[in-house]
Design a protein around this motif. Structure first.
Motif, PDB file in Angstrom:
ATOM      1  N   GLU A  24      13.298   3.395 -11.103  1.00  0.00           N
ATOM      2  CA  GLU A  24      13.887   4.645 -10.622  1.00  0.00           C
ATOM      3  C   GLU A  24      15.007   4.419  -9.616  1.00  0.00           C
ATOM      4  OE1 GLU A  24      14.417   8.706 -10.543  1.00  0.00           O
ATOM      5  OE2 GLU A  24      13.038   7.580 -11.829  1.00  0.00           O
ATOM      6  N   VAL A  25      14.798   3.538  -8.635  1.00  0.00           N
ATOM      7  CA  VAL A  25      15.772   3.429  -7.532  1.00  0.00           C
ATOM      8  C   VAL A  25      16.227   2.013  -7.231  1.00  0.00           C
ATOM      9  CG1 VAL A  25      14.885   5.528  -6.440  1.00  0.00           C
ATOM     10  CG2 VAL A  25      13.949   3.302  -5.762  1.00  0.00           C
ATOM     11  N   GLY A  26      15.689   1.004  -7.930  1.00  0.00           N
ATOM     12  CA  GLY A  26      16.046  -0.372  -7.623  1.00  0.00           C
ATOM     13  C   GLY A  26      15.136  -0.962  -6.564  1.00  0.00           C
ATOM     14  N   LEU A  27      15.148  -2.279  -6.458  1.00  0.00           N
ATOM     15  CA  LEU A  27      14.221  -2.958  -5.559  1.00  0.00           C
ATOM     16  C   LEU A  27      14.463  -2.611  -4.096  1.00  0.00           C
ATOM     17  CD1 LEU A  27      11.944  -5.022  -5.164  1.00  0.00           C
ATOM     18  CD2 LEU A  27      13.709  -6.796  -5.033  1.00  0.00           C
ATOM     19  N   GLN A  28      15.731  -2.583  -3.685  1.00  0.00           N
ATOM     20  CA  GLN A  28      16.019  -2.366  -2.267  1.00  0.00           C
ATOM     21  C   GLN A  28      15.500  -1.023  -1.765  1.00  0.00           C
ATOM     22  OE1 GLN A  28      17.071  -4.883  -0.442  1.00  0.00           O
ATOM     23  NE2 GLN A  28      17.086  -6.049  -2.358  1.00  0.00           N
ATOM     24  N   LYS A  29      15.604  -0.001  -2.602  1.00  0.00           N
ATOM     25  CA  LYS A  29      15.178   1.338  -2.186  1.00  0.00           C
ATOM     26  C   LYS A  29      13.719   1.628  -2.531  1.00  0.00           C
ATOM     27  CE  LYS A  29      19.778   3.438  -2.468  1.00  0.00           C
ATOM     28  NZ  LYS A  29      20.602   4.514  -3.082  1.00  0.00           N
ATOM     29  N   ALA A  30      13.098   0.728  -3.264  1.00  0.00           N
ATOM     30  CA  ALA A  30      11.705   0.936  -3.657  1.00  0.00           C
ATOM     31  C   ALA A  30      10.801   0.536  -2.487  1.00  0.00           C
ATOM     32  CB  ALA A  30      11.365   0.113  -4.899  1.00  0.00           C
ATOM     33  N   SER A  31      10.606   1.448  -1.568  1.00  0.00           N
ATOM     34  CA  SER A  31       9.809   1.170  -0.376  1.00  0.00           C
ATOM     35  C   SER A  31       8.319   1.151  -0.692  1.00  0.00           C
ATOM     36  CB  SER A  31      10.081   2.241   0.683  1.00  0.00           C
ATOM     37  OG  SER A  31       9.631   3.506   0.223  1.00  0.00           O
ATOM     38  N   VAL A  32       7.559   0.584   0.220  1.00  0.00           N
ATOM     39  CA  VAL A  32       6.103   0.591   0.084  1.00  0.00           C
ATOM     40  C   VAL A  32       5.594   2.027   0.003  1.00  0.00           C
ATOM     41  CG1 VAL A  32       3.931   0.072   1.274  1.00  0.00           C
ATOM     42  CG2 VAL A  32       5.730  -1.663   1.144  1.00  0.00           C
ATOM     43  N   ALA A  33       6.202   2.925   0.804  1.00  0.00           N
ATOM     44  CA  ALA A  33       5.781   4.332   0.795  1.00  0.00           C
ATOM     45  C   ALA A  33       6.012   4.958  -0.584  1.00  0.00           C
ATOM     46  CB  ALA A  33       6.539   5.109   1.858  1.00  0.00           C
ATOM     47  N   MET A  34       7.168   4.647  -1.211  1.00  0.00           N
ATOM     48  CA  MET A  34       7.459   5.196  -2.535  1.00  0.00           C
ATOM     49  C   MET A  34       6.488   4.638  -3.571  1.00  0.00           C
ATOM     50  SD  MET A  34      10.902   4.848  -4.885  1.00  0.00           S
ATOM     51  CE  MET A  34      11.766   6.201  -4.116  1.00  0.00           C
ATOM     52  N   ILE A  35       6.263   3.329  -3.528  1.00  0.00           N
ATOM     53  CA  ILE A  35       5.349   2.704  -4.483  1.00  0.00           C
ATOM     54  C   ILE A  35       3.952   3.290  -4.339  1.00  0.00           C
ATOM     55  CG2 ILE A  35       4.235   0.528  -5.142  1.00  0.00           C
ATOM     56  CD1 ILE A  35       6.887  -0.864  -4.253  1.00  0.00           C
ATOM     57  N   SER A  36       3.547   3.504  -3.105  1.00  0.00           N
ATOM     58  CA  SER A  36       2.207   4.066  -2.881  1.00  0.00           C
ATOM     59  C   SER A  36       2.087   5.470  -3.462  1.00  0.00           C
ATOM     60  CB  SER A  36       1.886   4.071  -1.384  1.00  0.00           C
ATOM     61  OG  SER A  36       2.694   4.993  -0.679  1.00  0.00           O
ATOM     62  N   ARG A  37       3.192   6.233  -3.392  1.00  0.00           N
ATOM     63  CA  ARG A  37       3.165   7.589  -3.982  1.00  0.00           C
ATOM     64  C   ARG A  37       3.032   7.510  -5.496  1.00  0.00           C
ATOM     65  NH1 ARG A  37       7.277   8.606  -0.187  1.00  0.00           N
ATOM     66  NH2 ARG A  37       8.887   8.544  -1.798  1.00  0.00           N
ATOM     67  N   TYR A  38       3.779   6.609  -6.125  1.00  0.00           N
ATOM     68  CA  TYR A  38       3.672   6.426  -7.571  1.00  0.00           C
ATOM     69  C   TYR A  38       2.251   6.034  -7.972  1.00  0.00           C
ATOM     70  CZ  TYR A  38       8.642   6.707  -8.892  1.00  0.00           C
ATOM     71  OH  TYR A  38       9.915   7.138  -9.147  1.00  0.00           O
ATOM     72  N   ALA A  39       1.628   5.209  -7.136  1.00  0.00           N
ATOM     73  CA  ALA A  39       0.291   4.706  -7.463  1.00  0.00           C
ATOM     74  C   ALA A  39      -0.813   5.671  -7.059  1.00  0.00           C
ATOM     75  CB  ALA A  39       0.065   3.364  -6.782  1.00  0.00           C
ATOM     76  N   GLY A  40      -0.476   6.635  -6.213  1.00  0.00           N
ATOM     77  CA  GLY A  40      -1.488   7.576  -5.746  1.00  0.00           C
ATOM     78  C   GLY A  40      -2.448   6.969  -4.740  1.00  0.00           C
ATOM     79  N   VAL A  41      -1.918   6.020  -3.940  1.00  0.00           N
ATOM     80  CA  VAL A  41      -2.739   5.401  -2.892  1.00  0.00           C
ATOM     81  C   VAL A  41      -1.965   5.461  -1.577  1.00  0.00           C
ATOM     82  CG1 VAL A  41      -3.829   3.828  -4.546  1.00  0.00           C
ATOM     83  CG2 VAL A  41      -1.802   3.082  -3.284  1.00  0.00           C
ATOM     84  N   SER A  42      -2.607   5.091  -0.503  1.00  0.00           N
ATOM     85  CA  SER A  42      -1.925   5.087   0.795  1.00  0.00           C
ATOM     86  C   SER A  42      -1.147   3.785   0.970  1.00  0.00           C
ATOM     87  CB  SER A  42      -2.938   5.229   1.928  1.00  0.00           C
ATOM     88  OG  SER A  42      -3.659   4.025   2.089  1.00  0.00           O
ATOM     89  N   PRO A  43      -0.042   3.806   1.736  1.00  0.00           N
ATOM     90  CA  PRO A  43       0.711   2.575   2.014  1.00  0.00           C
ATOM     91  C   PRO A  43      -0.168   1.494   2.628  1.00  0.00           C
ATOM     92  CG  PRO A  43       1.985   4.490   2.686  1.00  0.00           C
ATOM     93  CD  PRO A  43       0.617   4.993   2.327  1.00  0.00           C
ATOM     94  N   ALA A  44      -1.188   1.914   3.368  1.00  0.00           N
ATOM     95  CA  ALA A  44      -2.075   0.935   4.003  1.00  0.00           C
ATOM     96  C   ALA A  44      -2.789   0.060   2.983  1.00  0.00           C
ATOM     97  CB  ALA A  44      -3.102   1.664   4.871  1.00  0.00           C
ATOM     98  N   ILE A  45      -3.080   0.621   1.805  1.00  0.00           N
ATOM     99  CA  ILE A  45      -3.726  -0.157   0.740  1.00  0.00           C
ATOM    100  C   ILE A  45      -2.828  -1.311   0.315  1.00  0.00           C
ATOM    101  CG2 ILE A  45      -4.441  -0.102  -1.690  1.00  0.00           C
ATOM    102  CD1 ILE A  45      -6.508   1.139   0.063  1.00  0.00           C
ATOM    103  N   ILE A  46      -1.534  -1.016   0.109  1.00  0.00           N
ATOM    104  CA  ILE A  46      -0.581  -2.050  -0.308  1.00  0.00           C
ATOM    105  C   ILE A  46      -0.454  -3.111   0.771  1.00  0.00           C
ATOM    106  CG2 ILE A  46       1.848  -2.507  -0.858  1.00  0.00           C
ATOM    107  CD1 ILE A  46       1.935   0.226  -2.228  1.00  0.00           C
ATOM    108  N   ASN A  47      -0.287  -2.668   2.010  1.00  0.00           N
ATOM    109  CA  ASN A  47      -0.130  -3.625   3.101  1.00  0.00           C
ATOM    110  C   ASN A  47      -1.379  -4.473   3.291  1.00  0.00           C
ATOM    111  OD1 ASN A  47       2.522  -2.951   3.812  1.00  0.00           O
ATOM    112  ND2 ASN A  47       1.825  -1.137   4.911  1.00  0.00           N
ATOM    113  N   HIS A  48      -2.538  -3.860   3.056  1.00  0.00           N
ATOM    114  CA  HIS A  48      -3.791  -4.594   3.234  1.00  0.00           C
ATOM    115  C   HIS A  48      -3.954  -5.673   2.168  1.00  0.00           C
ATOM    116  CE1 HIS A  48      -7.957  -5.493   4.127  1.00  0.00           C
ATOM    117  NE2 HIS A  48      -8.276  -5.261   2.860  1.00  0.00           N
ATOM    118  N   TYR A  49      -3.740  -5.302   0.927  1.00  0.00           N
ATOM    119  CA  TYR A  49      -3.996  -6.240  -0.161  1.00  0.00           C
ATOM    120  C   TYR A  49      -2.830  -7.171  -0.460  1.00  0.00           C
ATOM    121  CZ  TYR A  49      -8.392  -3.922  -1.320  1.00  0.00           C
ATOM    122  OH  TYR A  49      -9.674  -3.436  -1.280  1.00  0.00           O
TER     123      TYR A  49
END
Length: 201
Positions: A24-49
């Motif tokens: 959708e937006v490229g790697l640079q703009k694909a933030s953890v917050a955006m990825i977490s929204r796509y996945a339906g999880v909290s950003p903390a999940i991504i940062n944790h794992y």
């Protein structure tokens, strides 16, 4: 690499979300917050794992590379072990499999290549993928060509795969997998002795 203990269902979810965001937006703009929204999880999940976006990209590419390897292996398993030309075609075909030509996968590959120049872990992945391709090709080609020529032809086919793939990835019409395989088959047949071509025709 993701931490041990992550639920099996969540990892594919996050990997798919990473590819969707890159698409959708490229790697640079694909933030953890955006990825977490796509996945339906909290950003903390991504940062944790994963500890952040770079580790998530690495896990995503490991998944893509596993799919690529499995695709090549499946094609080889379905090909006559004595038919060298067909087996080289199977290796090439695996690299242009429709799953690898999906828009989000293509853009993830491009993001991976650009980051691999700066991230040692991604660079190692790229080297493993490169060596795996060359090894597959050399194993087959050495059965019908002298060693030095087999290595040269394998390197040439690998360069054709990468070049055609990259040109297609950047073209508005995308990658034409069928055309790519015809071009590479034409090159391969020009490198093989006449008796080999006759044997497998």
């Amino acid at each position: 690499m993701p931490k041990v203990g992550m639920p099996a269902i969540r990892k594919p979810q996050l990997i798919d979300a990473t590819m969707e965001a890159i698409n959708e937006v490229g790697l640079q703009k694909a933030s953890v917050a955006m990825i977490s929204r796509y996945a339906g999880v909290s950003p903390a999940i991504i940062n944790h794992y994963f500890g952040g976006k770079n580790s998530l990209l690495e896990a995503t590419m490991r998944s893509v590379l596993q799919q690529l390897s499995e695709g090549v292996r499946q094609r080889l398993d379905e090909t006559d072990t004595d038919d060298v030309i067909a087996r080289v075609k199977a290796i090439v075909g695996g690299n242009f499999d429709q799953r690898q030509l999906d828009s989000k996968v293509v853009k993830t590959w491009l993001a991976f290549w650009s980051q691999a120049m700066h991230e040692p872990s991604l660079y190692r992945l790229q080297r493993v993928n490169e060596q795996r391709l060359l090894t597959h090709l050399k194993v087959e080609l050495k059965r019908v060509l002298p060693n030095e020529q087999a290595v040269f032809v394998a390197q040439s086919i690998a360069a054709l795969i990468d070049g055609i793939w990259l040109r297609g990835a950047l073209a508005p019409s995308g990658i034409d997998g069928d055309l790519a395989q015809r071009i590479i088959t034409d090159y391969l047949e020009r490198q093989l002795p006449a008796d080999i071509l006759k044997k497998y025709s």
